[in-house]
Design a protein around this motif. Structure first.
Motif, PDB file in Angstrom:
ATOM      1  N   ALA A   1       3.672  10.930   3.337  1.00  0.00           N
ATOM      2  CA  ALA A   1       3.864   9.844   2.379  1.00  0.00           C
ATOM      3  C   ALA A   1       4.145   8.552   3.141  1.00  0.00           C
ATOM      4  O   ALA A   1       4.882   8.557   4.141  1.00  0.00           O
ATOM      5  CB  ALA A   1       5.016  10.153   1.423  1.00  0.00           C
ATOM      6  N   ASP A   2       3.533   7.455   2.691  1.00  0.00           N
ATOM      7  CA  ASP A   2       3.661   6.143   3.331  1.00  0.00           C
ATOM      8  C   ASP A   2       3.845   5.062   2.282  1.00  0.00           C
ATOM      9  O   ASP A   2       3.303   5.153   1.177  1.00  0.00           O
ATOM     10  CB  ASP A   2       2.392   5.798   4.110  1.00  0.00           C
ATOM     11  CG  ASP A   2       2.393   6.341   5.514  1.00  0.00           C
ATOM     12  OD1 ASP A   2       3.054   5.737   6.369  1.00  0.00           O
ATOM     13  OD2 ASP A   2       1.736   7.376   5.740  1.00  0.00           O
ATOM     14  N   ALA A   3       4.568   4.013   2.677  1.00  0.00           N
ATOM     15  CA  ALA A   3       4.621   2.778   1.895  1.00  0.00           C
ATOM     16  C   ALA A   3       4.613   1.629   2.892  1.00  0.00           C
ATOM     17  O   ALA A   3       5.511   1.537   3.743  1.00  0.00           O
ATOM     18  CB  ALA A   3       5.858   2.731   1.019  1.00  0.00           C
ATOM     19  N   GLU A   4       3.596   0.783   2.819  1.00  0.00           N
ATOM     20  CA  GLU A   4       3.502  -0.336   3.765  1.00  0.00           C
ATOM     21  C   GLU A   4       3.501  -1.655   3.009  1.00  0.00           C
ATOM     22  O   GLU A   4       2.684  -1.883   2.108  1.00  0.00           O
ATOM     23  CB  GLU A   4       2.230  -0.227   4.600  1.00  0.00           C
ATOM     24  CG  GLU A   4       2.132  -1.349   5.635  1.00  0.00           C
ATOM     25  CD  GLU A   4       0.840  -1.299   6.431  1.00  0.00           C
ATOM     26  OE1 GLU A   4       0.899  -1.509   7.658  1.00  0.00           O
ATOM     27  OE2 GLU A   4      -0.224  -1.062   5.822  1.00  0.00           O
ATOM     28  N   LEU A   5       4.432  -2.531   3.397  1.00  0.00           N
ATOM     29  CA  LEU A   5       4.498  -3.879   2.845  1.00  0.00           C
ATOM     30  C   LEU A   5       4.077  -4.837   3.952  1.00  0.00           C
ATOM     31  O   LEU A   5       4.728  -4.907   5.008  1.00  0.00           O
ATOM     32  CB  LEU A   5       5.911  -4.202   2.370  1.00  0.00           C
ATOM     33  CG  LEU A   5       6.087  -5.500   1.576  1.00  0.00           C
ATOM     34  CD1 LEU A   5       5.324  -5.425   0.244  1.00  0.00           C
ATOM     35  CD2 LEU A   5       7.566  -5.777   1.336  1.00  0.00           C
ATOM     36  N   ALA A   6       2.958  -5.533   3.761  1.00  0.00           N
ATOM     37  CA  ALA A   6       2.400  -6.404   4.792  1.00  0.00           C
ATOM     38  C   ALA A   6       2.316  -7.828   4.267  1.00  0.00           C
ATOM     39  O   ALA A   6       1.843  -8.066   3.146  1.00  0.00           O
ATOM     40  CB  ALA A   6       1.011  -5.923   5.207  1.00  0.00           C
TER      41      ALA A   6
ATOM     42  N   THR B   1       0.851  -1.185   0.000  1.00  0.00           N
ATOM     43  CA  THR B   1       0.000   0.000   0.000  1.00  0.00           C
ATOM     44  C   THR B   1       0.885   1.232   0.000  1.00  0.00           C
ATOM     45  O   THR B   1       1.789   1.357   0.836  1.00  0.00           O
ATOM     46  CB  THR B   1      -0.920   0.038   1.227  1.00  0.00           C
ATOM     47  OG1 THR B   1      -1.708  -1.156   1.261  1.00  0.00           O
ATOM     48  CG2 THR B   1      -1.837   1.250   1.179  1.00  0.00           C
ATOM     49  N   VAL B   2       0.624   2.130  -0.927  1.00  0.00           N
ATOM     50  CA  VAL B   2       1.356   3.395  -1.021  1.00  0.00           C
ATOM     51  C   VAL B   2       0.332   4.514  -0.889  1.00  0.00           C
ATOM     52  O   VAL B   2      -0.709   4.499  -1.555  1.00  0.00           O
ATOM     53  CB  VAL B   2       2.114   3.511  -2.359  1.00  0.00           C
ATOM     54  CG1 VAL B   2       2.855   4.840  -2.436  1.00  0.00           C
ATOM     55  CG2 VAL B   2       3.098   2.350  -2.513  1.00  0.00           C
TER      56      VAL B   2
END
Length: 672
Positions: free
Chosen positions: A480-485, A443-444
């Motif tokens: 700004a976010d970048a989530e790798l789950a 998710t970005v």
């Protein structure tokens, strides 16, 4: 030291027996959730401010369900939030405990209860240390450029509290120096309605001193922290049901407290007097009504709230707390509402939201001597937000949510200060989610959010401690976010790098006026925070879970480190439930930070390591619920943990008690 425990536990015995007959199932712990998942599946949809829907992409979320709250045994909401990745809890020199998300300011994080904001309008925040954990069913923290429903001022994150909608739980604990923690909550069906009732009481004569050497001034000998007594009673009630296509829920919270706050014991009273304050009265009452209507292809959701808040602050001349120097009497009220309409538009889904809030504040200051009350000053702030979000599917494997809105603030009443101009600013965001593989999501997200200065920041003098600055401009925060789950067999892992840049960030400086050092808020240079949140949960056996959460942060403004922002925070926990007992052990590491001393010079806050331990031992089953003996040790090694200068966290504190909670019972435990 613990002779009083049985008597304090007996006070809650009727509630324990009542709750045993009402208990229902609980949820599992949530360390980190994918962007499109709700905070907890057991919670009713109308209690979540911005609920997840199929196709809606949201910013990173962490949270705790009922089971996790039982394992952690928190006294307050502030205790429950400690250790969540990206969330810091700090008690300031006024004694207020507030959350900070990713190094943001206290007022950049909003707190919601059943969909309604809890912040006191004059101050722009609420003391989470006075909100009992016992009335909460679950909680979540949404980070980054959150949903449009949150409105203005939610720029760093949102704490969403959901009260219990099923089952029951009760707890009684006692500890040193008169510490008591009593709570009971139950949700029961009454015909076609669901009724929730809850009550809680927190008390202490004094907090425990970790190390006397960390308190060089205004602290007597012994392990009782000066002026840290507390008595707080909370009552909560809610009723909900359905009327045709409309589901609704109304609730009421009341908290009545009195307490002292610890003086900043790094300050020599002969040079720069700390705050010698007490709160003889602190009362908050909030009512809210939420509803959702199914209109066929469209859904209409709404919530309305009304808050009454009053407090009295007594300032004393010295650490004897015998001679008053001044008194501040505050009387606040807030009215607001939010409506959200969701409907399809071709392949997309549109979500329109409009919210408004009026906050009023009346203040009367009294100087001693002569003790004659001054004029009553009136202040008022109006906040309004509106906008639209669109959920857009992309090729069946990804989803996109776009948002655009406008925030506005006006100040019709400004007391004895100069009039303020109306201010407004646009807000926008975008969030993209893609499933890279089975169980692996990326998710970005990013956007811009606005925060308007609270009336207290603009006009408050804090009994002669602050120099007002009515020229304060709003903050604008780019995020700004970048989530790798990843979710695998018994494994959950989330890695979330983030970036935030605040234009016009509000900081503090020391100004010399007539031979006195006063603090003043001002718009400092751009502030930049960059870091990463990490959360991992691994089930190494059927009843043994390992957790690792942490945050790395580099926060600077005007070329200098931002104050009271640890460079890192991390927690490693072992949660073991073999059946004969349930044990949780935590090691928390708080990195170094910077703060201002009484002269305005930069000072270092040293790093610290804190060890906490929790245990529950089943005793019996009553009415389908488990009664357990509980034990909790906070700060096992008496570490000096300094969130800010002169105000260390308490030392080693042991709590013993009883708990009744819904849980599967072994045959050997069953009675009757």
């Amino acid at each position: 030291m613990f002779i009083a425990i049985p008597n304090q536990i007996k006070r809650l015995a009727p509630a324990l027996l009542l709750a045993s007959a009402l208990a229902g199932p609980t949820g599992a712990q949530v360390v980190a959730s994918p962007a499109a998942s709700p905070a907890s599946p057991e919670d009713a949809f109308i209690t979540v401010t911005a609920p997840a829907r199929p196709g809606r992409v949201a910013t990173p979320l962490v949270g705790l369900t009922s089971k996790a709250l039982l394992d952690r045994q928190p006294r307050s909401i502030a205790d429950a939030l400690r250790g969540l990745p990206g969330v810091s809890i700090r008690t300031n020199s006024r004694g207020e405990t507030s959350p900070r998300v990713r190094g943001g300011e206290e007022r950049q994080t909003l707190v919601f209860l059943d969909g309604a904001p809890l912040a006191v309008p004059w101050d722009g925040r609420v003391d989470l240390g006075l909100l009992p954990a016992g009335i909460i069913g679950s909680l979540s923290v949404r980070k980054g450029a959150g949903a449009i429903e949150y409105g203005a001022n939610a720029v760093a994150g949102v704490v969403d509290l959901q009260t219990r909608t099923s089952g029951a739980v009760a707890q009684a604990q006692a500890g040193p120096h008169g510490l008591a923690n009593l709570s009971a909550a139950a949700a029961v069906p009454v015909g076609s309605l669901t009724v929730t009732v809850a009550a809680a009481h927190q008390a202490q004569d004094a907090l425990v001193v970790a190390q006397a050497s960390a308190l060089p001034f205004t602290q007597p000998d012994g392990d009782r922290r000066l002026n840290t007594d507390l008595s707080a009673t909370s009552l909560f009630g809610a009723v909900g049901g359905a009327a045709g296509a409309v589901e609704w829920r109304a609730s009421l919270l009341h908290i009545d407290a009195r307490r002292g706050i610890a003086p900043e014991s790094d300050r020599d009273p002969a040079v720069a007097a700390p705050r010698f304050w007490r709160y003889p009265d602190w009362r908050l009452t909030q009512a809210q009504v939420a509803a959702e209507a199914d209109l066929g292809a469209a859904t209409l959701r709404g919530v309305a709230w009304r808050q009454w808040f009053d407090q009295r602050i007594d300032a004393y001349r010295d650490a004897s707390y015998t001679t008053r120097q001044g008194r501040e009497a505050n009387d606040d009220d807030m009215t607001g509402g939010r409506v959200t309409l969701t409907h399809p538009a071709g392949p997309a889904v549109l979500r329109w939201s409009l919210s408004g809030q009026r906050g009023g504040h009346r203040q009367t200051d009294t100087a001693f001597p002569p003790g004659t009350p001054g004029p009553t000053l009136r202040f008022e702030q109006l906040l309004a937000s509106g906008g639209v979000e669109a959920d857009v599917p992309i090729a069946g494997v990804a989803a996109l949510t776009l948002g655009l809105g406008l925030d506005r603030a006006t100040y019709p009443l400004t007391g004895d200060k100069a009039a303020q101009p109306a201010r407004q600013a646009a807000t926008f965001s975008a969030a993209l989610n893609a499933q890279l593989a089975t169980g692996l999501d990326l998710t970005v997200s990013g956007g811009r959010r606005n925060r308007f200065a609270s009336a207290r920041e603009l006009f408050g003098e804090a009994l002669g401690r602050f120099l007002p600055n009515p020229a304060l401009a709003p903050e604008q925060v780019w995020l700004a976010d970048a989530e790798l789950a990843w979710r695998g067999d018994g494994v959950r892992l989330s890695v979330n790098p983030y970036w935030a840049r605040t234009l016009g960030s509000i900081g503090q400086r020391v100004v010399r006026v007539d031979g006195r050092n006063l603090r003043q808020r001002f718009n400092q240079g751009p502030a930049t925070g960059i870091g990463a949140d990490i959360a991992a949960q691994v089930s190494v056996a059927s009843r043994l879970t390992l957790e690792l959460t942490g945050t790395l942060l580099r926060a600077r403004a005007g070329g200098q480190p931002q104050l009271q922002r640890p460079s890192h925070e991390a927690m490693f926990a072992i949660d073991w439930d073999p059946g004969a007992f349930d044990m949780r052990a935590e090691v928390r590491r708080i990195g170094p930070a910077r703060d201002l001393d009484s002269s305005g010079a930069m000072a270092r806050l040293p790093p610290a390591t804190e060890i906490n331990w929790r245990a529950r031992v089943p005793l019996a089953c009553v009415g389908g619920a488990r009664v357990s003996a509980t034990a909790a040790i906070d700060n096992l090694t008496n570490a000096v943990v300094l969130p800010q200068l002169g105000l260390p966290l308490p030392g080693r504190t042991l709590r013993l008690g009883l708990m009744l909670a819904p849980s599967p019972c072994r045959t050997s435990e069953r009675q009757g």
